[in-house]
Write a protein that holds these residues in place. Sequence first.
Motif: not given
Length: 226
Positions: A151-178
Amino acid sequence: MTKIELLPSVLASNFAQLGSDVHAAIEGGGTALHVDVMDGHFVPNLTVGPPLVASLRKVVSVPLDCHLMIEDPDLFIPAFADAGANWISVHQEACANLDRTLHLIAQHGCKPGVVVNPATPVELLTEVLDLVHHVLVMSVNPGYGGQKFIPNSLNKIAALARMRAERKLDFRIEVDGGVDLTTVADVVKAGAELLVIGTGVFGHGDIRGNAAKLLEAARSATLTRV
Ligand code: DX5
Ligand code: ZN
């Protein structure tokens, strides 16, 4: 927000009928194939390599997303690129010179991705987020399909989404497992777009129908994203 995509993980398919399995997953909505490469050292399992990628390349036109769970990935990037890989993901934990490795992937004409294990903070990726096509968040400890979502993966995904928005980057977020029907809505709401699913697609019943159901569940979750 980029398009939600289903990436069937071929590790869970029946290798004795790999061609028909992957075609069914693509017909059900898979838009790239996830190939889990394991060397028995970085992870306690041994799977496939460039020959399987070369065979898949002959029968599908969707991108091949190669997840290298191997020590010293620099040694094998040229071979995977030659075999027909489109995306190559390397583990932050396996790279002594991650910046150089990501450039090496791009120099071989592939889209670079970086992977973090459950115990690795996404903040360690700060210096390479502008170099990658995608960040792959492992929501299980790598090595096997069919494991339970962490479940903690959700916090990491959300943190990446915030980092991407703050820095106006365009990498995509992939999740893998379960990722399956019980977790797919949560990962999408947290900000994941590239959904790697193995057992949920190939593990039981109708592959095409499984893929379609999972994609439908993922896409309807975007309607309720905050
Ligand atoms: C695990 C692999 C995952 C796994 C996903 O080390 O990286 O891609 O195959 O399989 P499921 O969806 O069954 O957890
Ligand atoms: Zn994987």
